[in-house]
Design a protein around this motif. Structure first.
Motif, mmCIF file in Angstrom:
data_model
loop_
_atom_site.group_PDB
_atom_site.id
_atom_site.type_symbol
_atom_site.label_atom_id
_atom_site.label_comp_id
_atom_site.label_asym_id
_atom_site.label_seq_id
_atom_site.Cartn_x
_atom_site.Cartn_y
_atom_site.Cartn_z
ATOM 1 N N PRO A 191 1.969 1.033 -13.543
ATOM 2 C CA PRO A 191 1.767 2.484 -13.592
ATOM 3 C C PRO A 191 2.767 3.191 -12.661
ATOM 4 O O PRO A 191 3.081 2.687 -11.586
ATOM 5 N N LEU A 192 3.270 4.343 -13.055
ATOM 6 C CA LEU A 192 4.273 5.075 -12.267
ATOM 7 C C LEU A 192 3.803 5.362 -10.846
ATOM 8 O O LEU A 192 4.578 5.303 -9.899
ATOM 9 N N ASN A 193 2.544 5.715 -10.681
ATOM 10 C CA ASN A 193 2.014 6.051 -9.352
ATOM 11 C C ASN A 193 1.360 4.869 -8.652
ATOM 12 O O ASN A 193 0.720 5.035 -7.635
ATOM 13 N N GLY A 206 0.828 -1.203 0.000
ATOM 14 C CA GLY A 206 0.000 0.000 0.000
ATOM 15 C C GLY A 206 0.860 1.251 0.000
ATOM 16 O O GLY A 206 1.824 1.336 0.756
ATOM 17 N N VAL A 207 0.517 2.208 -0.855
ATOM 18 C CA VAL A 207 1.289 3.450 -0.934
ATOM 19 C C VAL A 207 0.421 4.686 -0.705
ATOM 20 O O VAL A 207 0.888 5.793 -0.876
ATOM 21 N N GLY A 208 -0.825 4.503 -0.325
ATOM 22 C CA GLY A 208 -1.656 5.657 -0.003
ATOM 23 C C GLY A 208 -3.001 5.657 -0.692
ATOM 24 O O GLY A 208 -3.323 4.778 -1.476
ATOM 25 N N ARG A 250 -3.964 3.141 -3.450
ATOM 26 C CA ARG A 250 -2.903 2.889 -4.412
ATOM 27 C C ARG A 250 -1.938 1.841 -3.861
ATOM 28 O O ARG A 250 -1.615 1.834 -2.681
ATOM 29 N N PHE A 251 -1.506 0.953 -4.738
ATOM 30 C CA PHE A 251 -0.580 -0.107 -4.389
ATOM 31 C C PHE A 251 0.510 -0.188 -5.441
ATOM 32 O O PHE A 251 0.279 0.108 -6.606
ATOM 33 N N LYS A 252 1.699 -0.587 -5.007
ATOM 34 C CA LYS A 252 2.797 -0.851 -5.938
ATOM 35 C C LYS A 252 3.252 -2.287 -5.744
ATOM 36 O O LYS A 252 3.108 -2.849 -4.666
ATOM 37 N N ASN A 253 3.816 -2.852 -6.792
ATOM 38 C CA ASN A 253 4.336 -4.209 -6.707
ATOM 39 C C ASN A 253 5.610 -4.218 -5.869
ATOM 40 O O ASN A 253 6.447 -3.332 -6.000
ATOM 41 N N LYS A 254 5.731 -5.219 -5.004
ATOM 42 C CA LYS A 254 6.956 -5.401 -4.224
ATOM 43 C C LYS A 254 8.026 -5.929 -5.169
ATOM 44 O O LYS A 254 7.811 -6.895 -5.888
#
Length: 102
Positions: A96-98, A68-70, A79-83
Motif C-alpha cells: 500500500p502507498l501509505n 515503523g512510519v507512524g 503504519r509500517f513500510k517494507n524495508k
C-alpha cells in the motif's frame, strides 16, 4: 533487473502458515499489552526478525523487514513500510502507498 514477488500468492500457498499464525498471535498479544508506540514497534521488530531468522531463507528480506512510519488512522494501529535495500533484486508488488496498518 528485479524479480517480482507476489506476496499474496506466497501467503496463500500456506507454505509457512503455522509459523505465520504463531508470529501474528505473538504480535497481537504483545500489542494489546503495549503501553507505547516504541514498545509496539519493538514487538513487531522482534517477532518478525525472529520469524525471518528461523528458516525462511528462501523468502526475500523485504517481505519481513518492516519500518515503523507512524500512527494509523485506525485505533490502536500503526503504519509500517517494507524495508527496501538499494541493491535488492526483489520488488514486492502490492505494498500500500501509505504502508501497512497493523
Amino acid at each position: 533487473m528485479s524479480t517480482e514477488i507476489k506476496v499474496t500468492q506466497w501467503l496463500n500457498s500456506r507454505e509457512h502458515q503455522t509459523d505465520i499464525d504463531s508470529v501474528l498471535t505473538n504480535i497481537i498479544r504483545g500489542a494489546e499489552n503495549s503501553t507505547s508506540e516504541a514498545e509496539t514497534a519493538l514487538i513487531f521488530e522482534n517477532e518478525i526478525s525472529y520469524f525471518y531468522r528461523t528458516g525462511v531463507e528462501s523468502t526475500p528480506f523485504e517481505v519481513f523487514k518492516l519500518i515503523g512510519v507512524g500512527k494509523s488512522k485506525k485505533k490502536k494501529h500503526y503504519r509500517f513500510k517494507n524495508k527496501v535495500l538499494k541493491a535488492s533484486r526483489y520488488k514486492i508488488e502490492n505494498v500500500p502507498l501509505n504502508g501497512w496498518d497493523f
